[in-house]
Design a protein around this motif. Structure first.
Motif, short mmCIF file in Angstrom:
data_model
loop_
_atom_site.label_atom_id
_atom_site.label_comp_id
_atom_site.label_asym_id
_atom_site.label_seq_id
_atom_site.Cartn_x
_atom_site.Cartn_y
_atom_site.Cartn_z
N GLU A 52 0.84 -0.91 0.21
CA GLU A 52 0.80 -0.16 -0.06
C GLU A 52 1.01 0.89 0.09
O GLU A 52 1.83 1.07 0.09
N SER A 53 0.67 1.85 -0.32
CA SER A 53 1.14 3.75 -0.13
C SER A 53 2.36 3.62 -1.00
O SER A 53 2.96 4.59 0.14
N ASN A 54 2.09 3.22 -2.42
CA ASN A 54 3.64 3.31 -2.93
C ASN A 54 5.12 2.75 -1.85
O ASN A 54 5.79 3.42 -2.77
N SER A 74 9.82 2.33 0.63
CA SER A 74 9.00 2.78 0.13
C SER A 74 9.62 3.64 -1.68
O SER A 74 10.59 2.70 -2.09
N ASP A 75 8.77 3.80 -2.09
CA ASP A 75 8.84 4.02 -3.35
C ASP A 75 10.16 4.99 -4.03
O ASP A 75 10.94 4.15 -4.71
N GLY A 80 14.82 5.59 -6.34
CA GLY A 80 15.35 6.99 -5.84
C GLY A 80 17.04 6.51 -5.80
O GLY A 80 17.87 7.70 -5.81
N LYS A 81 17.03 5.63 -4.88
CA LYS A 81 19.02 5.70 -5.01
C LYS A 81 20.15 4.85 -5.17
O LYS A 81 19.42 3.93 -6.03
N ALA A 159 15.51 9.05 3.91
CA ALA A 159 15.09 9.56 3.21
C ALA A 159 14.80 11.29 3.01
O ALA A 159 15.42 11.83 2.41
N GLU A 160 14.12 11.83 4.31
CA GLU A 160 13.44 12.89 4.59
C GLU A 160 15.00 13.71 5.17
O GLU A 160 15.12 15.03 5.67
N GLY A 161 15.68 12.77 5.56
CA GLY A 161 17.12 13.92 5.77
C GLY A 161 15.85 14.42 7.42
O GLY A 161 16.52 15.71 8.29
#
Length: 214
Positions: A52-54, A74-75, A80-81, A159-161
């Motif tokens: 769920e939720s990407n 997460s997507d 993205g990494k 990922a969000e720092g």
């Protein structure tokens, strides 16, 4: 602007034959359900399922425990990494790799050296010499759901720092300890201990917007 399909590479080391198994994963292929990456020896496989939720749920074989560990990614991290590592929660060592093929090759080469050293240090000659044999049900992954939820939290904050420590490493992970599951910085050793025994008990932590290790 034309749509550019997202894709990434994924790899794991087979706990039976020791080979490194590679696969190319496209976002469009995951929309249809589960993808399975299987070793040519037919004795292990890595599964990727759209959640769920990407998010993506990964079940990866472990060369150390001879059982699969589960990860929720997460997507943005999955596609993205340049390099994202999947670790054994008991040993802290790498069992899987996601990202750029060259980055995976480099990390896997370092992982192979660490594995060879571990086998040698434990007085073994081959992989199976350091693996547990005939595990009972009670020995298999206690609190796996808790670890899964908390590792997703740590990697999402990373990922969000929004996670930090005295050395400002920027890279953090989880491990089992006698006192519970602990977030840690591999560079300065700063930690944060999570006090929860069941997946339901992790809900208060999943609402955290930041975290500081000390």
């Amino acid at each position: 602007m034309a749509y550019i399909p997202k894709h990434t590479h994924i790899a794991y080391r087979c706990p039976e034959c020791g080979d490194l198994i590679y696969g190319l994963v496209a976002e469009v292929a995951l929309r249809s359900g589960m993808l399975r990456l299987k070793c040519s020896c037919q004795k292990s496989s890595l599964d990727i399922t759209k959640a769920e939720s990407n998010k993506y749920r990964i079940s990866a074989p472990c060369v150390f425990c001879r059982q699969n560990h589960n990860f929720l990614v997460s997507d943005s991290i999955f596609f993205g990494k340049d390099l994202f590592l999947l670790n054994c929660p008991y040993t802290g060592m790498d069992i899987g790799y996601i990202g750029d093929k060259e980055k995976i090759d480099e990390a896997a080469a370092e992982g192979a050296k660490a594995l060879s050293k571990l086998i040698s240090d434990m007085g073994g000659e081959e992989l199976r010499d350091i693996q547990p044999q005939d595990l009972d049900e009670d020995e298999i992954l206690p609190d796996a759901g808790v670890y899964d939820c908390l590792r997703f939290l740590i990697k999402d904050l990373e990922a969000e720092g929004a996670i930090d420590c005295p050395c400002h490493s920027g890279t953090y992970d989880l491990r089992y300890t006698p006192d519970g599951i602990e977030a840690f910085c591999p560079d300065c050793g700063a930690t944060y201990l999570f006090h929860c025994q069941s997946p339901a008990a992790t809900e208060e932590y999943l609402s955290m917007s930041s975290l500081y290790l000390k």
